[in-house]
Motif scaffolding. Structure first.
Motif, PDB file in Angstrom:
ATOM      1  N   VAL A 103       0.853  -1.686   0.019  1.00  0.00           N
ATOM      2  CA  VAL A 103       0.062  -0.325  -0.092  1.00  0.00           C
ATOM      3  C   VAL A 103       0.578   1.366  -0.036  1.00  0.00           C
ATOM      4  N   LYS A 104       0.811   1.705  -1.479  1.00  0.00           N
ATOM      5  CA  LYS A 104       1.169   3.990  -1.133  1.00  0.00           C
ATOM      6  C   LYS A 104       0.853   4.229  -0.370  1.00  0.00           C
ATOM      7  N   LYS A 105       1.638   5.543   0.279  1.00  0.00           N
ATOM      8  CA  LYS A 105       0.569   6.725   0.757  1.00  0.00           C
ATOM      9  C   LYS A 105       0.498   7.689   0.077  1.00  0.00           C
ATOM     10  N   GLU A 106      -0.431   8.369   0.447  1.00  0.00           N
ATOM     11  CA  GLU A 106      -0.681   9.606  -0.932  1.00  0.00           C
ATOM     12  C   GLU A 106       0.866  10.570  -0.704  1.00  0.00           C
ATOM     13  N   PRO A 107       0.959  10.954  -1.281  1.00  0.00           N
ATOM     14  CA  PRO A 107       2.263  11.911  -1.142  1.00  0.00           C
ATOM     15  C   PRO A 107       0.914  13.428  -0.332  1.00  0.00           C
ATOM     16  N   GLY A 108       1.978  14.411   0.235  1.00  0.00           N
ATOM     17  CA  GLY A 108       1.478  15.513   0.217  1.00  0.00           C
ATOM     18  C   GLY A 108       1.903  16.191  -0.440  1.00  0.00           C
ATOM     19  N   ILE A 109       0.671  16.996  -1.474  1.00  0.00           N
ATOM     20  CA  ILE A 109       1.429  18.414  -2.928  1.00  0.00           C
ATOM     21  C   ILE A 109       0.847  19.441  -2.486  1.00  0.00           C
ATOM     22  N   SER A 110       1.703  20.899  -2.647  1.00  0.00           N
ATOM     23  CA  SER A 110       0.898  21.639  -1.989  1.00  0.00           C
ATOM     24  C   SER A 110       1.471  22.513  -3.402  1.00  0.00           C
ATOM     25  N   TRP A 111       0.779  23.844  -3.866  1.00  0.00           N
ATOM     26  CA  TRP A 111       1.018  24.261  -4.746  1.00  0.00           C
ATOM     27  C   TRP A 111       0.893  24.803  -4.666  1.00  0.00           C
ATOM     28  N   PHE A 112       1.142  26.957  -5.538  1.00  0.00           N
ATOM     29  CA  PHE A 112       1.141  28.171  -5.532  1.00  0.00           C
ATOM     30  C   PHE A 112       1.314  28.552  -7.211  1.00  0.00           C
ATOM     31  N   GLU A 113       0.354  29.442  -6.990  1.00  0.00           N
ATOM     32  CA  GLU A 113       0.031  29.678  -8.497  1.00  0.00           C
ATOM     33  C   GLU A 113       0.704  31.196  -8.981  1.00  0.00           C
ATOM     34  N   LEU A 114       1.907  31.580  -9.039  1.00  0.00           N
ATOM     35  CA  LEU A 114       2.598  32.533  -9.644  1.00  0.00           C
ATOM     36  C   LEU A 114       2.423  33.199 -10.753  1.00  0.00           C
ATOM     37  N   MET A 158       9.654  34.682  -0.893  1.00  0.00           N
ATOM     38  CA  MET A 158      10.221  34.883  -1.287  1.00  0.00           C
ATOM     39  C   MET A 158      10.203  35.936  -2.854  1.00  0.00           C
ATOM     40  N   ASN A 159       8.664  35.151  -3.110  1.00  0.00           N
ATOM     41  CA  ASN A 159       8.605  36.189  -5.036  1.00  0.00           C
ATOM     42  C   ASN A 159       7.498  36.989  -4.909  1.00  0.00           C
ATOM     43  N   THR A 160       6.987  37.533  -3.709  1.00  0.00           N
ATOM     44  CA  THR A 160       6.058  38.349  -3.926  1.00  0.00           C
ATOM     45  C   THR A 160       5.874  39.234  -2.960  1.00  0.00           C
ATOM     46  N   PRO A 161       5.498  40.328  -3.782  1.00  0.00           N
ATOM     47  CA  PRO A 161       5.533  41.793  -2.759  1.00  0.00           C
ATOM     48  C   PRO A 161       4.204  41.204  -1.583  1.00  0.00           C
ATOM     49  N   GLN A 162       4.934  42.431  -0.233  1.00  0.00           N
ATOM     50  CA  GLN A 162       4.254  42.244   0.958  1.00  0.00           C
ATOM     51  C   GLN A 162       1.921  42.835   0.784  1.00  0.00           C
ATOM     52  N   SER A 163       2.104  43.528  -0.278  1.00  0.00           N
ATOM     53  CA  SER A 163       0.762  43.754  -0.238  1.00  0.00           C
ATOM     54  C   SER A 163      -0.097  42.528  -0.747  1.00  0.00           C
ATOM     55  N   VAL A 164       0.226  41.514  -1.371  1.00  0.00           N
ATOM     56  CA  VAL A 164      -0.257  40.600  -2.004  1.00  0.00           C
ATOM     57  C   VAL A 164      -0.926  39.463  -1.652  1.00  0.00           C
ATOM     58  N   PRO A 165      -1.810  39.218  -1.123  1.00  0.00           N
ATOM     59  CA  PRO A 165      -1.961  38.298  -0.276  1.00  0.00           C
ATOM     60  C   PRO A 165      -1.629  36.349  -0.715  1.00  0.00           C
ATOM     61  N   ILE A 166      -0.891  35.973   0.041  1.00  0.00           N
ATOM     62  CA  ILE A 166      -0.785  34.364  -0.296  1.00  0.00           C
ATOM     63  C   ILE A 166      -1.776  33.281  -0.089  1.00  0.00           C
ATOM     64  N   ARG A 167      -1.483  32.694  -1.378  1.00  0.00           N
ATOM     65  CA  ARG A 167      -2.965  31.737  -1.834  1.00  0.00           C
ATOM     66  C   ARG A 167      -1.843  30.290  -1.880  1.00  0.00           C
ATOM     67  N   ILE A 168      -2.163  28.999  -1.063  1.00  0.00           N
ATOM     68  CA  ILE A 168      -1.675  27.638  -0.860  1.00  0.00           C
ATOM     69  C   ILE A 168      -3.035  27.061  -0.801  1.00  0.00           C
ATOM     70  N   MET A 169      -2.494  26.140  -2.317  1.00  0.00           N
ATOM     71  CA  MET A 169      -3.414  24.363  -1.576  1.00  0.00           C
ATOM     72  C   MET A 169      -2.706  23.379  -1.635  1.00  0.00           C
ATOM     73  N   LYS A 170      -3.074  22.648  -1.030  1.00  0.00           N
ATOM     74  CA  LYS A 170      -2.762  21.538  -0.051  1.00  0.00           C
ATOM     75  C   LYS A 170      -3.842  20.140  -0.388  1.00  0.00           C
ATOM     76  N   ASN A 171      -3.771  18.489  -0.981  1.00  0.00           N
ATOM     77  CA  ASN A 171      -4.357  17.907  -2.293  1.00  0.00           C
ATOM     78  C   ASN A 171      -5.178  17.107  -0.129  1.00  0.00           C
ATOM     79  N   LEU A 172      -3.702  17.304   1.242  1.00  0.00           N
ATOM     80  CA  LEU A 172      -4.269  16.434   2.150  1.00  0.00           C
ATOM     81  C   LEU A 172      -4.347  17.958   3.038  1.00  0.00           C
TER      82      LEU A 172
END
Length: 665
Positions: A527-538, A608-622
């Motif tokens: 049985v293989k564990k589903e890996p945790g994946i996060s993604w961010f749009e830039l 590291m890659n966005t200005p301070q005024s921009v909200p950060i939106r992170i998505m994760k599968n788990l």
């Protein structure tokens, strides 16, 4: 919609007093001129010029009736009906058929039935028109009854009944009619094959779909646009994405339907990025997106949480004038919600341009509030919907129960479950029962939740049991978790999520021997564990992060940044939650493991890659882990950043050191 017309007939058509006599040649020319004027929409001119001629050639009434349909004018069709009676030709089969067709297509089935009942002589066309009208007006039983009364049928009759059954999702019955038609010696045409293939798609019946594909090839209809698109749709609904793509690629000519089929197929098969790429190709080929295209593309943006691309599609929706379409508006509400922009979802809902409310739209808004942990607002929308006279359905209550379960509204959720059954007479489905289990489990009523599962009138599935197992993890009940996990693994020994949940619970209780036993069982059963994946749009590009993966171009910089960030947070009071590490290892290894969770990699890249005024939106599968949840709080306060995280369960809005979930998730 057609052009509405409700003026009285005598004001639209000026009745001349004189009559004229026509030779046979002149009558023929006049008829052609009359038909031409009608086809161009010049009804008044046609009628005033050739009034007396219509009386001498009654079949010309059919062209006036066609214009009633074009203008979507029921009043005009009534007035023409009166003239037809006056002219003494209401019993003429040809005219009566056209009159039935007008009433049916304008949604006045009862009047069409009256015309049918008064016809002294009917033909196959008469029955076909009324069958089609019954189906259009949602009266499938009446259509079937008429069908069975017919002594003579043609291909159009079979097409109508097969299509009607499939349209109302009686797919098995539709395919039976298709087989019966073929057995009686009728040769299916492109229309029949298209309907039968949609029936196979509804059933996800690849076997029969492939057989129909073979018939299409042998009959030379494989490359017809309707058949080709239906074939591709069938394969994709059955999970055979590549086969569907091959069908579309082999078509000598493509149209918007073929493009929509390909985009929807990719979206429905979890290939959302491919759907967006196909959308770009479609536009480059010169096809203009329609409402069906837009719904599929918006759904893909929702799945990927690509806000930038979603906003661009929203602009195209406005440009296409599609904001009056309920399905498009509902998709936009869902898209903004799933991208973490709840305020934008509310704005779309409140400022819809002429889109009539429907249950899908209301349910989408209730679901959006629930997904963002705004249970009280979800309840307010539900109350508003009821106040406006809408009757909620099963989907509405599912959205409402979900909202209550994620906001700790246990008592209200149970009341709504009772309301669904007792007031609205709706029969709960397995999903509703699972929501109640979640409602009780999250509230810590584990014994009550287990008792509820075991007394359900519907057999629980693995999702129901896993919902209870997740509650065991939240409330650290290691003993109950073992029996619950056992129930799941009886049904599905390969369910990796159950092994992982059980391992997590045992690790939290520091039962390392039990953790080892669980992991040993996983290895033995492969049985293989589903890996945790996060993604961010830039900048319209999606960046994926997985723990241990060094393939990202900025991987080394991210590692260094995380090391510095963790040290900084420790000085501010952050203490790593080593209990979130599910292996028995030394402290240094545990800390390294924690620091490199996929959501932390994503947040570091975003900082590291966005200005301070921009909200950060992170998505994760788990589901986000407890330690990452704490870290996000610290970062939101000391980096002064708004952080929005969508995990497998819900949205978390971090601001100034607090989370919208109030640690209830």
């Amino acid at each position: 919609m057609g052009r509405a017309c409700s003026k009285p007939l005598h004001t639209l058509f000026l009745h001349p007093q004189a009559t004229h006599s026509f030779s046979t040649t002149v009558i023929s020319a006049a008829s052609q001129d009359f038909i031409s004027l009608c086809s161009k929409g010049h009804l008044k001119q046609a009628f005033t010029t050739y009034f007396s001629h219509i009386w001498s050639d009654p079949p010309l009434f059919s062209h006036l009736l066609k214009e009633c349909i074009e203008r979507n004018s029921f009043p005009l069709s009534q007035q023409l009906h009166s003239l037809i009676i006056t002219a003494g030709c209401s019993r003429d089969r040809f005219i009566a058929n056209h009159l039935m067709s007008a009433y049916s297509k304008l949604g006045h089935l009862k009047r069409a039935v009256k015309v049918f009942n008064k016809m002294p002589n009917r033909n196959v066309m008469s029955f076909n028109i009324l069958i089609g009208g019954c189906i259009q007006c949602g009266e499938l039983d009446c259509a079937i009854e008429l069908f069975e009364q017919m002594s003579d049928r043609n291909v159009a009759t079979w097409n109508a009944i097969v299509t009607g059954m499939v349209q109302f999702e009686f797919n098995e019955e539709g395919l039976y009619m298709f087989s019966r038609m073929h057995a009686l010696g009728f040769f299916p045409d492109y229309y029949t094959l298209g309907s039968a293939l949609r029936g196979c798609a509804g059933l996800k019946d690849l076997s029969r779909g492939s057989q129909i594909h073979g018939y299409a090839v042998s009959s030379g209809l494989e490359f017809d646009l309707v058949v080709g698109s239906s074939l591709a749709h069938m394969y994709m609904k059955c999970g055979c994405l590549r086969e569907g793509e091959r069908v579309i690629e082999s078509m000598p000519v493509q149209n918007i339907v073929a493009c929509n089929t390909l985009i929807a197929g990719k979206s429905q098969n979890g290939c959302s990025e491919g759907a967006l790429d196909q959308y770009k190709i479609m536009k480059m080929a010169g096809f203009r997106p329609d409402k069906i295209t837009l719904v599929s593309v918006i759904s893909s943006c929702s799945e990927l949480a690509t806000l930038g691309q979603g906003q661009q599609v929203h602009a195209e929706v406005i440009k296409a004038g599609a904001l009056s379409d309920v399905s498009v508006v509902s998709s936009l509400v869902s898209m903004y919600s799933r991208c973490g922009c709840l305020d934008d979802a509310v704005k779309v809902f409140d400022q819809r341009e002429g889109a009539e409310n429907d249950l899908v739209l209301w349910s989408s808004m209730i679901s959006a509030y629930g997904f963002h942990g705004r249970g009280k607002e979800a309840v307010e929308v539900f109350n508003r919907m009821e106040h406006e006279g809408w009757i909620p359905n099963e989907v509405t209550f599912l959205s409402l129960l979900y909202a209550c379960s994620h906001c700790g509204l246990k008592d209200q959720g149970l009341q709504y479950f009772d309301l669904m059954v007792k007031k609205y007479g709706l029969e709960p489905q397995l999903e509703h029962y699972t929501c109640v289990v979640d409602l009780l489990g999250r509230a810590g009523c584990l014994a009550e939740a287990e008792s509820f599962v075991r007394s359900m009138p519907i057999k629980p599935d693995t999702i129901t049991w896993k919902t209870l197992l997740s509650a065991c993890k939240i409330h650290k009940n290691a003993d109950l978790s073992r029996s619950i996990a056992g129930e799941i693994l009886k049904m599905d020994p390969q369910d990796s999520a159950s092994y992982v949940l059980l391992s997590n619970i045992q690790a939290s209780a520091k039962r390392w021997h039990d953790v080892s036993e669980v992991r040993k069982a996983m290895r033995e059963r492969m049985v293989k564990k589903e890996p945790g994946i996060s993604w961010f749009e830039l900048k319209n590009e999606i960046h994926h992060f997985v723990m241990g993966d060094k393939s990202h171009p900025q991987s080394e910089k991210i590692d260094l940044y995380l090391k510095e960030l963790t040290a900084e947070l420790k000085l501010l009071g952050y203490v790593p939650d080593l209990g979130s590490v599910l292996h028995d290892m030394d402290v240094e290894e545990k800390e390294y493991n924690l620091v490199h969770h996929s959501e932390k990699l994503a947040i570091a890249f975003a900082l590291m890659n966005t200005p301070q005024s921009v909200p950060i939106r992170i998505m994760k599968n788990l589901r986000v882990c407890g330690d990452c949840h704490v870290v996000m709080k610290y970062i939101s306060k000391f980096k002064n950043r708004d952080i929005i995280v969508r995990d497998a369960s819900r949205f978390h809005h971090f601001k100034n050191g607090n989370c919208s979930c109030k640690d209830y998730w």
